[in-house]
Motif scaffolding. Structure first.
Motif, PDB file in Angstrom:
ATOM      1  N   VAL A   1       6.842  18.093  -1.250  1.00 16.76           N
ATOM      2  CA  VAL A   1       6.604  17.866  -2.675  1.00 16.76           C
ATOM      3  C   VAL A   1       7.884  17.403  -3.355  1.00 16.76           C
ATOM      4  O   VAL A   1       7.874  16.483  -4.176  1.00 16.76           O
ATOM      5  N   TRP A   2       9.022  18.047  -3.040  1.00 22.20           N
ATOM      6  CA  TRP A   2      10.310  17.602  -3.576  1.00 22.20           C
ATOM      7  C   TRP A   2      10.550  16.132  -3.255  1.00 22.20           C
ATOM      8  O   TRP A   2      11.042  15.355  -4.087  1.00 22.20           O
ATOM      9  N   ARG A   3      10.202  15.745  -2.033  1.00 23.92           N
ATOM     10  CA  ARG A   3      10.401  14.357  -1.601  1.00 23.92           C
ATOM     11  C   ARG A   3       9.591  13.405  -2.485  1.00 23.92           C
ATOM     12  O   ARG A   3      10.110  12.389  -2.963  1.00 23.92           O
ATOM     13  N   ASP A   4       8.321  13.728  -2.718  1.00 19.93           N
ATOM     14  CA  ASP A   4       7.500  12.911  -3.608  1.00 19.93           C
ATOM     15  C   ASP A   4       8.068  12.911  -5.023  1.00 19.93           C
ATOM     16  O   ASP A   4       8.057  11.885  -5.717  1.00 19.93           O
ATOM     17  N   PHE A   5       8.530  14.071  -5.468  1.00 15.64           N
ATOM     18  CA  PHE A   5       9.079  14.208  -6.825  1.00 15.64           C
ATOM     19  C   PHE A   5      10.242  13.252  -7.038  1.00 15.64           C
ATOM     20  O   PHE A   5      10.290  12.516  -8.040  1.00 15.64           O
TER      21      PHE A   5
ATOM     22  N   SER B   1      13.683  14.860   9.073  1.00 17.38           N
ATOM     23  CA  SER B   1      14.023  14.026   7.917  1.00 17.38           C
ATOM     24  C   SER B   1      14.288  12.570   8.299  1.00 17.38           C
ATOM     25  O   SER B   1      13.888  11.650   7.578  1.00 17.38           O
ATOM     26  N   THR B   2      14.956  12.338   9.418  1.00 17.17           N
ATOM     27  CA  THR B   2      15.219  10.959   9.834  1.00 17.17           C
ATOM     28  C   THR B   2      13.924  10.245  10.191  1.00 17.17           C
ATOM     29  O   THR B   2      13.728   9.066   9.867  1.00 17.17           O
ATOM     30  N   HIS B   3      13.030  10.956  10.828  1.00 24.57           N
ATOM     31  CA  HIS B   3      11.744  10.359  11.202  1.00 24.57           C
ATOM     32  C   HIS B   3      10.884  10.089   9.973  1.00 24.57           C
ATOM     33  O   HIS B   3      10.149   9.089   9.925  1.00 24.57           O
ATOM     34  N   LEU B   4      10.968  10.948   8.969  1.00 21.35           N
ATOM     35  CA  LEU B   4      10.284  10.663   7.711  1.00 21.35           C
ATOM     36  C   LEU B   4      10.908   9.447   7.038  1.00 21.35           C
ATOM     37  O   LEU B   4      10.206   8.618   6.460  1.00 21.35           O
ATOM     38  N   ARG B   5      12.212   9.351   7.098  1.00 18.82           N
ATOM     39  CA  ARG B   5      12.905   8.229   6.453  1.00 18.82           C
ATOM     40  C   ARG B   5      12.473   6.889   7.037  1.00 18.82           C
ATOM     41  O   ARG B   5      12.271   5.917   6.300  1.00 18.82           O
ATOM     42  N   PHE B   6      12.303   6.817   8.352  1.00 16.49           N
ATOM     43  CA  PHE B   6      11.972   5.544   8.983  1.00 16.49           C
ATOM     44  C   PHE B   6      10.500   5.441   9.389  1.00 16.49           C
ATOM     45  O   PHE B   6      10.095   4.473  10.024  1.00 16.49           O
ATOM     46  N   GLY B   7       9.712   6.438   9.008  1.00 16.49           N
ATOM     47  CA  GLY B   7       8.276   6.349   9.200  1.00 16.49           C
ATOM     48  C   GLY B   7       7.817   6.404  10.629  1.00 16.49           C
ATOM     49  O   GLY B   7       6.737   5.891  10.968  1.00 16.49           O
ATOM     50  N   THR B   8       8.578   7.026  11.509  1.00 14.91           N
ATOM     51  CA  THR B   8       8.131   7.203  12.890  1.00 14.91           C
ATOM     52  C   THR B   8       7.190   8.401  13.013  1.00 14.91           C
ATOM     53  O   THR B   8       6.613   8.638  14.073  1.00 14.91           O
ATOM     54  N   VAL B   9       7.053   9.154  11.918  1.00 14.56           N
ATOM     55  CA  VAL B   9       6.010  10.156  11.782  1.00 14.56           C
ATOM     56  C   VAL B   9       5.212   9.808  10.532  1.00 14.56           C
ATOM     57  O   VAL B   9       5.660   9.040   9.681  1.00 14.56           O
TER      58      VAL B   9
ATOM     59  N   PHE C   1       0.833  -1.199   0.000  1.00 16.04           N
ATOM     60  CA  PHE C   1       0.000   0.000   0.000  1.00 16.04           C
ATOM     61  C   PHE C   1       0.868   1.249   0.000  1.00 16.04           C
ATOM     62  O   PHE C   1       1.995   1.249   0.499  1.00 16.04           O
ATOM     63  N   LYS C   2       0.321   2.311  -0.532  1.00 15.68           N
ATOM     64  CA  LYS C   2       0.997   3.610  -0.488  1.00 15.68           C
ATOM     65  C   LYS C   2       0.952   4.132   0.939  1.00 15.68           C
ATOM     66  O   LYS C   2      -0.108   4.191   1.551  1.00 15.68           O
ATOM     67  N   ASP C   3       2.110   4.557   1.454  1.00 15.48           N
ATOM     68  CA  ASP C   3       2.133   5.054   2.826  1.00 15.48           C
ATOM     69  C   ASP C   3       3.206   6.115   3.064  1.00 15.48           C
ATOM     70  O   ASP C   3       2.986   7.035   3.851  1.00 15.48           O
ATOM     71  N   GLN C   4       4.347   6.032   2.406  1.00  9.12           N
ATOM     72  CA  GLN C   4       5.455   6.924   2.747  1.00  9.12           C
ATOM     73  C   GLN C   4       5.480   8.210   1.931  1.00  9.12           C
ATOM     74  O   GLN C   4       6.324   9.069   2.171  1.00  9.12           O
ATOM     75  N   VAL C   5       4.572   8.347   0.971  1.00  7.80           N
ATOM     76  CA  VAL C   5       4.473   9.562   0.164  1.00  7.80           C
ATOM     77  C   VAL C   5       3.003   9.953   0.068  1.00  7.80           C
ATOM     78  O   VAL C   5       2.108   9.164   0.379  1.00  7.80           O
ATOM     79  N   ILE C   6       2.744  11.179  -0.384  1.00 11.14           N
ATOM     80  CA  ILE C   6       1.359  11.607  -0.603  1.00 11.14           C
ATOM     81  C   ILE C   6       0.885  11.128  -1.972  1.00 11.14           C
ATOM     82  O   ILE C   6      -0.190  10.558  -2.115  1.00 11.14           O
TER      83      ILE C   6
END
Length: 479
Positions: free
Chosen positions: A281-285, A248-256, A134-139
């Motif tokens: 948006v850059w991250r999704d890009f 950024s680290t929390h986004l990387r490992f999905g703790t947020v 499933f999609k989870d780490q990006v919008i």
């Protein structure tokens, strides 16, 4: 009773979790697993790795959180099954052992992860066990944002405009995991999270850094940033100022949850929040680029730039890695990376430009160094950022725009506060010289207690000369 196994990877949280939600909603009993994957761990250059410790601490918290979630729902407790070995072997074996009907996970977009998941799915299919992701780490992912011609974007600004136009409450709506938590399966007796040493790693200095781990750490950083987000656009480029989110680290490992962060910024609507939303948006890009163009892992997005004749320059590369180029802001940034595993985003652009445009070293070597040292290392973002700085990527910095390390230092660290924090040998150098200490005369060096060429190096290259070499290098590749 129907049952499923949720495989946690880069999504170490018990809330707003796509795969966990779908499993709990559809199956009567849901087991949860995390694998310390030796295929990844064995390739790491050091047994002292802050990322492994961050994951380990976050897994411990997740284990306790799943147990608490189950008990609040009236269950007898739950938690994580934790394994150590090759995930493509352990997941199918565990699924068969538990007798589950399906394994559910959140989608990964890196080529190696896609190949791993394909192997897992094939082995599960042989045992007549389903595999879903499933999609989870990006919008927005993969083909969700396309040009009017149905093609993936290669320029950021129109992608961002399309991304923002499509965004609405549906895409940032949280998954209500807690509503279905009664379906969490009890953890078998004796199941526990192995110690860090059992995994073959040793503690790092992570505990002494200002980087809290796990979901609680992510919440604390987000709450702190929420009160500062209005100043983000003005403060974000200054490394000595507390201007960025540090998430950024929390986004990387999905703790947020990226949905929660995007929803907050979108609802705020202020200039600072909109600027920060642009970073998501850059991250999704970059994740979209990686999925559509996996060749960028080893090659330039613009293939003609694979013809560039980069210099081997082992001594210059070593000086860059070790923070002894003679350019204070570059050296301070590299020493920050070595000491903390973190580097401010503005500094990432500066040191990447310096390596590729001043030293003439292949961007792939710098990208690999970051991959070995960054706590928040993410292949898509790291690759995209390096190719942007090297002018080889999509919508990249034009090759003729080359950061001057002294000018950048004067502009973004005007008082030398960041430089002095990581270069204590320059602590007493006057402001007028701290950005270019080689310009000091003998008397000023004596007064500052530093001898240039002995206590701090002279510049390893002349920026003006290096700039001309870079322009010529790209001109040849473009012919």
């Amino acid at each position: 009773m129907s049952s499923a196994l949720v495989w946690f990877r880069r999504d170490l949280r018990s809330f707003d979790h796509a795969a966990l939600y779908h499993a709990l909603r559809r199956f009567g009993r849901v087991h949860c697993v995390f694998v310390f994957d030796t295929e990844i761990l064995d390739a790491l250059p050091s047994r002292s790795d802050r990322r492994v410790e961050f994951i380990w601490r976050s897994v411990q918290e997740l284990d306790a959180a799943l147990d608490a979630l189950s008990r609040r729902a009236g269950g007898s407790g739950s938690g994580l099954i934790v394994r150590h070995g090759r995930a493509d072997e352990l997941i199918p074996a565990l699924a068969a052992q538990l007798g589950v009907e399906a394994v559910l996970s959140n989608r990964d977009y890196e080529p190696a992860a896609i190949a791993r998941d394909r192997r897992v799915a094939e082995r599960l299919a042989e045992a007549r066990i389903g595999f879903e992701d499933f999609k989870d780490q990006v919008i927005f992912e993969r083909d969700e944002i396309l040009t009017q011609g149905g093609q993936p974007y290669s320029v950021f600004t129109p992608y961002r405009n399309a991304w923002l136009k499509k965004l609405d409450g549906f895409y940032v709506q949280a998954y209500p995991v807690e509503r279905y938590a009664a379906q969490l399966a009890p953890k078998a007796a004796g199941e526990r999270v192995p110690g860090l040493e059992e995994l073959g790693f040793v503690p790092t200095n992570l505990a002494g850094l200002r980087m809290p781990t796990g979901m609680n750490g992510g919440r604390a950083l987000f709450a702190d940033f929420a009160g500062r987000i209005g100043r983000y656009r003005e403060a974000r480029d200054f490394p000595a100022v507390k201007g960025v989110s540090y998430l950024s680290t929390h986004l990387r490992f999905g703790t947020v949850s990226v949905r929660e962060l995007a929803a907050f910024a979108w609802a705020d609507g202020g200039a600072g929040a909109q600027s920060w939303l642009g970073e998501l948006v850059w991250r999704d890009f970059y994740h979209m680029i990686l999925w559509h163009h996996p060749r960028v892992v080893t090659g330039s997005f613009r293939p003609e730039y694979d013809r560039i004749a980069w210099d081997a320059a082992p001594e210059l590369f070593a000086a860059w890695c070790e923070g002894r180029t003679g350019y204070p802001l570059v050296d301070a940034a590299m020493r920050q990376l070595d000491a903390t595993g973190y580097m401010h985003n503005r500094l990432r652009m500066i040191v990447a430009s310096f390596l590729t445009k001043d030293l003439g070293v292949d961007w792939r070597r710098g990208e690999r160094h970051f991959a070995d040292h960054l706590l928040d290392y993410d292949l898509a973002a790291n690759n995209g950022g390096w190719q942007w700085a090297a002018s080889t990527g999509c919508d990249a910095q034009p090759y003729f725009r080359i950061f001057n390390p002294v000018t950048q230092s004067l502009r973004f660290d005007p008082e030398g506060r960041f430089v002095r924090r990581y270069l204590p040998e320059l602590a007493r150098v006057p402001d007028k010289y701290v950005h270019a200490p080689w310009k000091m005369g003998a008397a000023d060096q004596t007064a500052a207690g530093v001898r240039i060429g002995r206590d701090y190096p002279v510049p390893v290259v002349d920026h003006a000369t290096a700039r001309e070499r870079t322009l010529a290098r790209f001109a040849v590749a473009r012919d």
